[in-house]
Design a protein around this motif. Sequence first.
Motif, PDB file in Angstrom:
ATOM      1  N   LEU A   3       1.759  -1.183  -5.401  1.00  0.00           N
ATOM      2  CA  LEU A   3       2.708  -0.235  -5.982  1.00  0.00           C
ATOM      3  C   LEU A   3       3.180  -0.735  -7.338  1.00  0.00           C
ATOM      4  O   LEU A   3       3.447  -1.926  -7.516  1.00  0.00           O
ATOM      5  CB  LEU A   3       3.919  -0.036  -5.059  1.00  0.00           C
ATOM      6  CG  LEU A   3       3.637   0.468  -3.639  1.00  0.00           C
ATOM      7  CD1 LEU A   3       4.941   0.724  -2.909  1.00  0.00           C
ATOM      8  CD2 LEU A   3       2.782   1.730  -3.656  1.00  0.00           C
ATOM      9  N   HIS A   4       3.302   0.201  -8.275  1.00  0.00           N
ATOM     10  CA  HIS A   4       3.690  -0.143  -9.640  1.00  0.00           C
ATOM     11  C   HIS A   4       4.989   0.565 -10.023  1.00  0.00           C
ATOM     12  O   HIS A   4       5.173   1.746  -9.719  1.00  0.00           O
ATOM     13  CB  HIS A   4       2.590   0.261 -10.631  1.00  0.00           C
ATOM     14  CG  HIS A   4       1.240  -0.282 -10.299  1.00  0.00           C
ATOM     15  ND1 HIS A   4       0.789  -1.485 -10.787  1.00  0.00           N
ATOM     16  CD2 HIS A   4       0.248   0.221  -9.529  1.00  0.00           C
ATOM     17  CE1 HIS A   4      -0.439  -1.707 -10.328  1.00  0.00           C
ATOM     18  NE2 HIS A   4      -0.784  -0.698  -9.559  1.00  0.00           N
ATOM     19  N   ARG A   5       5.862  -0.147 -10.711  1.00  0.00           N
ATOM     20  CA  ARG A   5       7.071   0.474 -11.220  1.00  0.00           C
ATOM     21  C   ARG A   5       6.733   1.558 -12.250  1.00  0.00           C
ATOM     22  O   ARG A   5       5.661   1.536 -12.859  1.00  0.00           O
ATOM     23  CB  ARG A   5       7.969  -0.570 -11.896  1.00  0.00           C
ATOM     24  CG  ARG A   5       8.653  -1.541 -10.949  1.00  0.00           C
ATOM     25  CD  ARG A   5       9.499  -2.503 -11.765  1.00  0.00           C
ATOM     26  NE  ARG A   5      10.169  -3.487 -10.939  1.00  0.00           N
ATOM     27  CZ  ARG A   5      11.368  -3.321 -10.399  1.00  0.00           C
ATOM     28  NH1 ARG A   5      12.002  -2.169 -10.569  1.00  0.00           N
ATOM     29  NH2 ARG A   5      11.928  -4.270  -9.688  1.00  0.00           N
ATOM     30  N   LYS A   6       7.660   2.491 -12.410  1.00  0.00           N
ATOM     31  CA  LYS A   6       7.541   3.573 -13.393  1.00  0.00           C
ATOM     32  C   LYS A   6       6.371   4.497 -13.110  1.00  0.00           C
ATOM     33  O   LYS A   6       5.854   5.168 -14.014  1.00  0.00           O
ATOM     34  CB  LYS A   6       7.425   3.010 -14.825  1.00  0.00           C
ATOM     35  CG  LYS A   6       8.639   2.250 -15.317  1.00  0.00           C
ATOM     36  CD  LYS A   6       8.436   1.770 -16.744  1.00  0.00           C
ATOM     37  CE  LYS A   6       9.655   1.028 -17.262  1.00  0.00           C
ATOM     38  NZ  LYS A   6      10.798   1.928 -17.499  1.00  0.00           N
ATOM     39  N   ASP A   7       5.927   4.547 -11.847  1.00  0.00           N
ATOM     40  CA  ASP A   7       4.761   5.363 -11.522  1.00  0.00           C
ATOM     41  C   ASP A   7       4.904   5.919 -10.111  1.00  0.00           C
ATOM     42  O   ASP A   7       5.767   5.495  -9.336  1.00  0.00           O
ATOM     43  CB  ASP A   7       3.486   4.530 -11.623  1.00  0.00           C
ATOM     44  CG  ASP A   7       2.326   5.335 -12.216  1.00  0.00           C
ATOM     45  OD1 ASP A   7       2.339   6.578 -12.083  1.00  0.00           O
ATOM     46  OD2 ASP A   7       1.421   4.714 -12.799  1.00  0.00           O
ATOM     47  N   ILE A   8       4.034   6.880  -9.786  1.00  0.00           N
ATOM     48  CA  ILE A   8       4.035   7.461  -8.447  1.00  0.00           C
ATOM     49  C   ILE A   8       2.730   7.114  -7.740  1.00  0.00           C
ATOM     50  O   ILE A   8       1.687   6.919  -8.379  1.00  0.00           O
ATOM     51  CB  ILE A   8       4.234   8.995  -8.476  1.00  0.00           C
ATOM     52  CG1 ILE A   8       3.126   9.681  -9.286  1.00  0.00           C
ATOM     53  CG2 ILE A   8       5.612   9.343  -9.038  1.00  0.00           C
ATOM     54  CD1 ILE A   8       3.209  11.204  -9.245  1.00  0.00           C
ATOM     55  N   GLN A   9       2.794   7.017  -6.423  1.00  0.00           N
ATOM     56  CA  GLN A   9       1.639   6.733  -5.588  1.00  0.00           C
ATOM     57  C   GLN A   9       1.680   7.688  -4.397  1.00  0.00           C
ATOM     58  O   GLN A   9       2.732   8.248  -4.091  1.00  0.00           O
ATOM     59  CB  GLN A   9       1.670   5.282  -5.087  1.00  0.00           C
ATOM     60  CG  GLN A   9       1.651   4.220  -6.177  1.00  0.00           C
ATOM     61  CD  GLN A   9       3.014   3.943  -6.777  1.00  0.00           C
ATOM     62  OE1 GLN A   9       4.033   4.116  -6.124  1.00  0.00           O
ATOM     63  NE2 GLN A   9       3.049   3.516  -8.030  1.00  0.00           N
ATOM     64  N   ILE A  10       0.547   7.867  -3.721  1.00  0.00           N
ATOM     65  CA  ILE A  10       0.537   8.736  -2.545  1.00  0.00           C
ATOM     66  C   ILE A  10      -0.157   8.050  -1.370  1.00  0.00           C
ATOM     67  O   ILE A  10      -1.043   7.213  -1.544  1.00  0.00           O
ATOM     68  CB  ILE A  10      -0.139  10.101  -2.812  1.00  0.00           C
ATOM     69  CG1 ILE A  10      -1.626   9.956  -3.108  1.00  0.00           C
ATOM     70  CG2 ILE A  10       0.561  10.845  -3.929  1.00  0.00           C
ATOM     71  CD1 ILE A  10      -2.357  11.314  -3.163  1.00  0.00           C
ATOM     72  N   ILE A  11       0.313   8.430  -0.178  1.00  0.00           N
ATOM     73  CA  ILE A  11      -0.335   8.057   1.082  1.00  0.00           C
ATOM     74  C   ILE A  11      -0.734   9.369   1.735  1.00  0.00           C
ATOM     75  O   ILE A  11       0.124  10.212   2.015  1.00  0.00           O
ATOM     76  CB  ILE A  11       0.612   7.274   1.997  1.00  0.00           C
ATOM     77  CG1 ILE A  11       1.002   5.945   1.348  1.00  0.00           C
ATOM     78  CG2 ILE A  11      -0.033   7.021   3.363  1.00  0.00           C
ATOM     79  CD1 ILE A  11       2.089   5.193   2.105  1.00  0.00           C
ATOM     80  N   GLU A  12      -2.024   9.579   1.964  1.00  0.00           N
ATOM     81  CA  GLU A  12      -2.504  10.853   2.490  1.00  0.00           C
ATOM     82  C   GLU A  12      -3.315  10.632   3.761  1.00  0.00           C
ATOM     83  O   GLU A  12      -3.928   9.590   3.959  1.00  0.00           O
ATOM     84  CB  GLU A  12      -3.355  11.576   1.446  1.00  0.00           C
ATOM     85  CG  GLU A  12      -4.570  10.782   0.995  1.00  0.00           C
ATOM     86  CD  GLU A  12      -5.473  11.544   0.040  1.00  0.00           C
ATOM     87  OE1 GLU A  12      -5.219  12.745  -0.194  1.00  0.00           O
ATOM     88  OE2 GLU A  12      -6.436  10.945  -0.467  1.00  0.00           O
ATOM     89  N   GLY A  13      -3.302  11.650   4.621  1.00  0.00           N
ATOM     90  CA  GLY A  13      -4.065  11.586   5.862  1.00  0.00           C
ATOM     91  C   GLY A  13      -3.758  12.795   6.715  1.00  0.00           C
ATOM     92  O   GLY A  13      -2.776  13.508   6.489  1.00  0.00           O
ATOM     93  N   GLN A  14      -4.622  13.031   7.691  1.00  0.00           N
ATOM     94  CA  GLN A  14      -4.395  14.136   8.609  1.00  0.00           C
ATOM     95  C   GLN A  14      -3.166  13.858   9.472  1.00  0.00           C
ATOM     96  O   GLN A  14      -2.708  12.715   9.594  1.00  0.00           O
ATOM     97  CB  GLN A  14      -5.626  14.338   9.503  1.00  0.00           C
ATOM     98  CG  GLN A  14      -6.889  14.776   8.767  1.00  0.00           C
ATOM     99  CD  GLN A  14      -6.800  16.217   8.262  1.00  0.00           C
ATOM    100  OE1 GLN A  14      -6.023  17.023   8.771  1.00  0.00           O
ATOM    101  NE2 GLN A  14      -7.606  16.540   7.270  1.00  0.00           N
ATOM    102  N   SER A  15      -2.628  14.887  10.075  1.00  0.00           N
ATOM    103  CA  SER A  15      -1.513  14.712  10.994  1.00  0.00           C
ATOM    104  C   SER A  15      -1.917  13.762  12.120  1.00  0.00           C
ATOM    105  O   SER A  15      -3.013  13.854  12.660  1.00  0.00           O
ATOM    106  CB  SER A  15      -1.114  16.077  11.578  1.00  0.00           C
ATOM    107  OG  SER A  15      -0.073  15.939  12.506  1.00  0.00           O
ATOM    108  N   GLY A  16      -1.047  12.813  12.448  1.00  0.00           N
ATOM    109  CA  GLY A  16      -1.353  11.851  13.508  1.00  0.00           C
ATOM    110  C   GLY A  16      -2.121  10.634  13.058  1.00  0.00           C
ATOM    111  O   GLY A  16      -2.536   9.820  13.898  1.00  0.00           O
ATOM    112  N   SER A  17      -2.308  10.455  11.738  1.00  0.00           N
ATOM    113  CA  SER A  17      -3.073   9.301  11.249  1.00  0.00           C
ATOM    114  C   SER A  17      -2.219   8.050  11.066  1.00  0.00           C
ATOM    115  O   SER A  17      -2.690   7.051  10.531  1.00  0.00           O
ATOM    116  CB  SER A  17      -3.784   9.655   9.935  1.00  0.00           C
ATOM    117  OG  SER A  17      -2.857  10.093   8.954  1.00  0.00           O
TER     118      SER A  17
END
Length: 222
Positions: A9-23
């Motif tokens: 993770l980096h400051r001044k930025d956005i990140q995402i965690i993605e996955g199907q429901s139940g992952s």
Amino acid sequence: LYRDEDEILHRKDIQIIEGQSGSKKTFLVSAMIAGLLGDNLEKSLHFNTIKSDVKVLFIDTEQITGNVQRVARRVHRMAGVDERADIPNFTVLGLRECTPAERMAVAIKSIGKYQPDVVFIDNVKDLVNDFNNIEESMKAVTILMQLASRNNCAICCVIHQNVGSAKARGHLGSMLYEKASLALTLKVVEQITEVSYSKIRNAPPQEFAFMINPETILPELT
């Protein structure tokens, strides 16, 4: 936030965690927060930080109060802190009963008030009325990028994938993926959650997998 020696993770930025429901996305978030607050590499799935006294803001938009409290207690256990103890630099908000506009307003106000180093929003789609509305999605992503930059923090957004697809949900998911510095993708194979880096600006860290221990109800590396 690091995993072993790889910066995640980096400051001044956005990140995402993605996955199907139940992952098990929220279990992964728990491990990441534990890595920021504690020093037990085994329990935090090897997430760690080089900074002391990291301030974390966890915003949950989906679960009832009891379940949000359960997540907070899980983080305490994984960070090696008594469940009944207070962690001054760990703030948890449950916004399930708010409207999307109210959730966004609370997020903006809370980030300004608490000045966290890292923010986790689970689930970011609940900050908008329609995650397939291009204008609304673009406005939400822009606000999140501005919050991260102006408050010198990392904002990690949890989002579901479209059913039957590997893409993050709706126009909101597409825009988040485009702007994010990192995308962690979760996939469940026979009760094991495989974690890969579908997008990262630097050299990709080593992929890993975890499962939930049925006795402790905590994630463990496989």
